[in-house]
Design an enzyme around this catalytic site. Structure first.
Site, PDB file in Angstrom:
ATOM      1  N   GLN A 118       0.816  -1.178   0.030  1.00 38.98           N
ATOM      2  CA  GLN A 118      -0.111  -0.049  -0.052  1.00 38.98           C
ATOM      3  C   GLN A 118       1.043   1.435   0.029  1.00 38.98           C
ATOM      4  O   GLN A 118       0.362   2.369   0.547  1.00 38.98           O
ATOM      5  CB  GLN A 118      -1.027   0.050   1.289  1.00 38.98           C
ATOM      6  CG  GLN A 118      -2.013  -1.068   1.058  1.00 38.98           C
ATOM      7  CD  GLN A 118      -3.169  -0.904   2.004  1.00 38.98           C
ATOM      8  OE1 GLN A 118      -3.094  -0.330   3.119  1.00 38.98           O
ATOM      9  NE2 GLN A 118      -4.378  -1.218   1.555  1.00 38.98           N
ATOM     10  N   MET A 485     -27.524  13.646 -19.743  1.00 39.42           N
ATOM     11  CA  MET A 485     -26.823  14.534 -20.508  1.00 39.42           C
ATOM     12  C   MET A 485     -26.077  14.092 -21.540  1.00 39.42           C
ATOM     13  O   MET A 485     -26.115  14.834 -22.850  1.00 39.42           O
ATOM     14  CB  MET A 485     -25.834  15.270 -19.545  1.00 39.42           C
ATOM     15  CG  MET A 485     -25.261  16.623 -20.300  1.00 39.42           C
ATOM     16  SD  MET A 485     -26.357  17.775 -20.454  1.00 39.42           S
ATOM     17  CE  MET A 485     -26.166  18.883 -18.977  1.00 39.42           C
TER      18      MET A 485
END
Length: 589
Positions: A118, A485
């Site tokens: 990580q 849209m």
């Protein structure tokens, strides 16, 4: 706590946040930031942590908090994927000048560069979309970094900052000292006001016969709403807002002629190319406002007031520029202005407004037959009738543009939307943060979250936070079963090829119920009014799903490649896709 007290870096971070007045933190824990969460758990500071369900939700919630509160929002995340998940919200905050302090954990210093578990170089990733970012590897550097972060985020043109703290720095012991940051070398938060430029601006404004004032969020960020209103009392000229500037003036202000831009009001756009002096305040001439720059306000003298010198002449050539805090600029400008009225100019406006009323507004607000679904504008009008003075938060898409056009905004800082980045998924967590900020005021306003069926599903997990903390956001889902849209563009410019815009939705009411949130679905105007009343009176979060016209369009629209004065008022095409191909401007809607 007194300076000089020995503590871990994690404790120093919490004490520093407390010293900066932080009351609310949005975040999600993980291995690399565990010492910070442990310090927060042990702290006696009056800070509330809100466990979000995704790190992107945490930063959007911090944005919503900041936009309503006028102070920096704060969010936490761990290293690696946690930090990466913040980046969309950080970029959104950067483009919309929203002050956010993001704090991420990082692997131990000795593991940096080793591809540890990580580990992610979040500083390199965040640098282009933050005002300032730093990686702290020693406990003693945490308090100074926090002080600087809040100063940079909130001063001048606001924006996001990021502090990445290695795990060893969180665990080491240091002596905590808090020194509030009031300046940073080579960073000029407030440019010095050029009085001569102010006088030149006043001269042009006084000479104008057809002035148009256009304003953006800079009015709100500088706290200049009252001065703007005073200016328009002295010089009652037409004034138009950017999408982010809405709520700097109340919607019923006699000089406000609407919103600028691609789906803006007809008069606002037409008069941009008809005015003799264009007065821009706290706005950056975004491409959604200007469209084709070669055809934008070529006839006008341009006066640009902005705190950021980099915005001057960036897109639109300026005749007079006043680079300073807008509140200071307006205070200096007012004594130089001479009262005037503009009756012929307003008559010109009235003709434009009448045309839009006849060809667009009447259609948008038409009462539907019993077997027809409503338009989105009818829903917004019904919300206006129930929520007299609310904070409106929207997602991105058709519903956003309809809310921009028809929502009645009564107070400053009552409008929260994603502008520059246009981030779907923004609404729900931003509304959560906005409501928590509103609840700290003496007279909390309700928060109405208007979201599309597509955008809601990007951050729908944050409904769990609404329920857990009983945050009374009223979520209104405009369900047209399309990514509306994009579908509209496909209808107008891609010969009705609806490529991957039809969306199969879940049962939103059942979904809300699964989270323990009261809900209702309506598909008629008669049922809508009653449902909105029920929602408004409900003590807690509520979801109202409204089935709206599946293939409704938002007009006017500036066809890609056209000028702002070439607005399309209906589906009748005036240009062809070959002439104006929108592919390269088709960002996420």
């Amino acid at each position: 706590m007194a300076d000089g007290h020995a503590m871990t870096g994690a404790d120093a971070l919490i004490h520093s946040l407390d010293a900066e007045g932080v009351t609310t933190i949005f975040g999600y824990p993980g291995g690399a930031i565990m010492p910070v969460y442990d310090a927060l758990e042990r702290s006696t500071a009056a800070m509330k942590h809100v466990l979000m369900r995704h790190e992107q939700g945490a930063v959007h919630a911090a944005q919503g908090w900041a936009r309503v509160k006028g102070q920096a929002g704060v969010c936490f995340a761990t290293s690696g994927p946690g930090a990466a998940n913040l980046l969309t919200g950080i970029a959104d905050a950067y483009m919309d000048s929203t002050p956010v302090v993001c704090i991420t954990g990082q692997v131990f210093e000795h593991l940096l560069g080793s591809d540890a578990f990580q580990e992610l170089d979040v500083i390199s990733m965040a640098a282009p979309v933050t005002k300032w970012c730093i990686q702290v590897t020693q406990a003693a550097d945490i308090a100074p970094a926090v002080a600087k972060a809040f100063y940079v985020a909130q001063s001048g043109r606001p924006g996001p900052v990021l502090i990445d703290i290695t795990k060893n720095a969180q665990m080491e012991v240091c002596e905590w000292r808090h020194n509030r940051c009031i300046s940073v070398p080579a960073y000029q938060a407030l440019p010095k006001l050029d009085v001569a430029a102010v006088e030149q601006a006043a001269e042009l404004i006084n000479q104008a016969q057809k002035p148009l004032l256009i304003f953006g969020q800079g009015v709100t960020l500088s706290g200049a709403e009252s001065l703007l209103s005073d200016l328009l009392s002295l010089l009652p000229m037409p004034a138009a807002s950017t999408a982010l500037g809405l709520s700097a003036l109340p919607s019923d202000h006699p000089c406000l002629i609407g919103m600028l831009g691609m789906h803006g009001h007809y008069a606002a756009n037409k008069m941009t190319n008809e005015c003799d002096v264009l007065i821009a305040m706290g706005m950056r001439f975004d491409d959604r406002v200007t469209s084709d720059l070669s055809k934008y306000a070529r006839q006008a003298k341009v006066v640009h007031f902005d705190i950021d010198a980099s915005e001057i002449n960036k897109n639109v050539a300026t005749d007079v520029a006043v680079v300073a805090d807008l509140k200071a600029s307006l205070a200096s400008l007012m004594p130089h202005l001479k009262a005037k009225v503009y009756e012929p100019w307003w008559a010109q406006h009235n003709q434009h407004q009448s045309l839009e009323q006849q060809q667009v507004t009447v259609t948008d607000l038409v009462s539907t037959a019993s077997d027809e679904l409503m338009t989105m504008a009818v829903v917004v009008r019904a919300l206006n009738e129930q929520f007299n003075d609310a904070i409106w938060v929207t997602d991105v898409g058709q519903h956003q543009m309809v809310a921009c056009r028809y929502a009645k905004l009564k107070s400053k800082r009552c409008w929260v939307t994603s502008g520059g980045l246009g981030t779907m998924g923004f609404c729900l967590p931003a509304a959560l943060g906005a409501q928590m900020a509103a609840q700290q005021s003496a007279k909390p306003k309700p928060v109405v979250a208007v979201v599309g069926d597509g955008g809601l599903q990007m951050t729908v997990q944050e409904m769990a936070v609404l329920k857990q903390h009983q945050i009374p956001v009223k979520v209104v889902v405009m369900n047209n079963e399309y990514l509306g849209m994009v579908r509209q563009w496909q209808e107008l410019y891609f010969e009705q090829r609806y490529a991957e815009t039809a969306i199969e939705n879940p049962d939103f009411c059942a979904l809300a119920a699964a989270y323990g949130i009261d809900n209702q679905q309506v598909d008629s105007h008669k049922a809508l009014v009653s449902a909105i009343t029920t929602m408004a009176n409900h003590n807690g979060p509520y979801l109202l799903e409204v089935r709206v016209k599946k293939e409704g369009n938002v007009f006017p629209i500036i066809t890609p490649g056209a000028s702002v004065s070439e607005m399309q008022l209906s589906t009748v095409m005036e240009t062809t896709i070959e002439q104006n191909n929108p592919i390269n401007s088709g960002e996420q809607q």
